[in-house]
Write a protein that holds these residues in place. Structure first.
Motif, PDB file in Angstrom:
ATOM      1  N   GLU A   1       0.839  -1.610   0.079  1.00 15.32           N
ATOM      2  CA  GLU A   1       0.148  -0.043   0.508  1.00 15.32           C
ATOM      3  C   GLU A   1       0.509   1.256   0.025  1.00 15.32           C
ATOM      4  O   GLU A   1       0.386   1.983  -0.895  1.00 15.32           O
TER       5      GLU A   1
ATOM      6  N   ALA B   1       1.197   4.471  -3.622  1.00 23.44           N
ATOM      7  CA  ALA B   1       0.880   5.431  -2.984  1.00 23.44           C
ATOM      8  C   ALA B   1       1.013   6.327  -4.261  1.00 23.44           C
ATOM      9  O   ALA B   1       2.626   6.183  -3.953  1.00 23.44           O
TER      10      ALA B   1
ATOM     11  N   GLU C   1      -1.950  10.045   0.278  1.00 22.87           N
ATOM     12  CA  GLU C   1      -2.729   8.603   0.272  1.00 22.87           C
ATOM     13  C   GLU C   1      -1.479   8.213   0.121  1.00 22.87           C
ATOM     14  O   GLU C   1      -2.051   6.022   1.303  1.00 22.87           O
TER      15      GLU C   1
ATOM     16  N   THR D   1      -2.388   7.978   4.047  1.00 20.61           N
ATOM     17  CA  THR D   1      -3.850   7.110   4.603  1.00 20.61           C
ATOM     18  C   THR D   1      -3.510   5.626   4.590  1.00 20.61           C
ATOM     19  O   THR D   1      -3.354   4.818   5.109  1.00 20.61           O
TER      20      THR D   1
END
Length: 311
Positions: A269, A273, A278, A281
């Motif tokens: 993840e 990004a 992002e 998060t």
């Protein structure tokens, strides 16, 4: 002849229609004037009863209003904590961007590495203000002791607020000690330091791990490194004979260096990004007990995204 109704206390000129024990003629010679005090007492009792009923109604109304205010308070408190939790989900670990070096009275050199107030403001301001949460930190006088001042941290949302107080020596206390400009500067430094750590505590802020290889997860404490000059007779290596290290010693030192170097773990993840938002998060979506393992990769991705934006 005057008659008295002994059930109601009413004085009548004529006997009631139904004669009985409830109504008897007044004693001979008893005039209406002699019965006036009884009428006065009865009227006073009636007024007292009316007043008592009114007080009881007002008390019932106050209790209902109190329950309504308590319900509003609980709703406001719940809404505040919900918004604060949403904001905290957007907070990323604070970068230790501030290093301070100083010398103690014993002559030891210390270096402190911690997050600055600017870093805390940059990290939290957007998440808080977008949800209507305000933060204030006034310095007020202590209500009972003029030698103390209070640094108050206030978090507010739609009329509901919570505050946290920390007492520090007041400017007056410095003047009582014969304070000069240096003492007043110390007061300002104390205020800045208390404001920072009070904000950290009120918002639940954490700092990036200082050592990613340290077991036990993220280290949220400031890093204090104590350094002293090595004695002249101390040899920096394990070879105390003064000759060059052997090949075996060199290989062992290289192996130890490789083992001590922390491996940078990637996270899909974080890797996917494409912006700082992002990336933050994605970092916050990782369980807290696992985030420390990916802090180095998080910093690496920050640098990569900055370079992409600059390009």
């Amino acid at each position: 002849m005057a008659y008295i109704d002994h059930e109601t206390g009413e004085v009548m000129d004529e006997a009631p229609a139904q004669q009985g024990s409830a109504a008897r003629p007044a004693q001979t010679g008893q005039s209406p004037e002699s019965l006036a005090p009884i009428q006065t007492l009865l009227m006073r009792n009636e007024r007292l009863q009316e007043r008592n009923d009114k007080v009881m109604d007002e008390n019932d109304q106050l209790r209902r209003e109190l329950r309504r205010m308590r319900s509003l308070y609980d709703d406001a408190k719940a809404a505040f904590h919900k918004k604060l939790a949403e904001a905290q989900a957007d907070f990323k670990p604070l970068e230790r961007d501030n290093s301070v070096e100083f010398t103690t009275r014993k002559g030891d050199a210390f270096r402190a590495s911690t997050a600055s107030m600017d870093e805390a403001f940059t990290t939290t301001q957007a998440a808080l203000t977008s949800r209507g949460i305000t933060v204030r930190q006034p310095v007020i006088d202590h209500p009972q002791d003029k030698l103390l001042s209070i640094v108050r941290t206030i978090l507010a949302y739609e009329g509901y607020e919570e505050h946290y107080d920390i007492s520090i020596p007041s400017p007056y206390s410095y003047s009582q000690r014969g304070g000069d400009g240096g003492d007043l500067k110390n007061f300002g430094a104390n205020v800045s330091l208390i404001r920072k750590y009070a904000l950290f505590a009120a918002l639940g802020l954490v700092q990036e791990a200082k050592d990613d290889s340290k077991k036990g997860g993220r280290d949220n404490r400031p890093s204090f490194n104590k350094s002293r000059s090595a004695p002249a007779s101390h040899q920096p290596s394990g070879n105390h004979s003064g000759t060059a290290p052997t090949q075996t010693q060199a290989q062992g030192a290289a192996s130890g260096h490789q083992q001590g170097k922390a491996e940078i773990l990637e996270h899909p993840e974080l890797k996917a990004a494409t912006s700082m938002q992002e990336l933050a998060t994605a970092m916050n979506s990782i369980p807290k007990e696992e985030r420390a393992r990916y802090t180095s990769y998080f910093r690496q991705r920050q640098a990569e995204i900055r370079n992409q934006v600059a390009a």
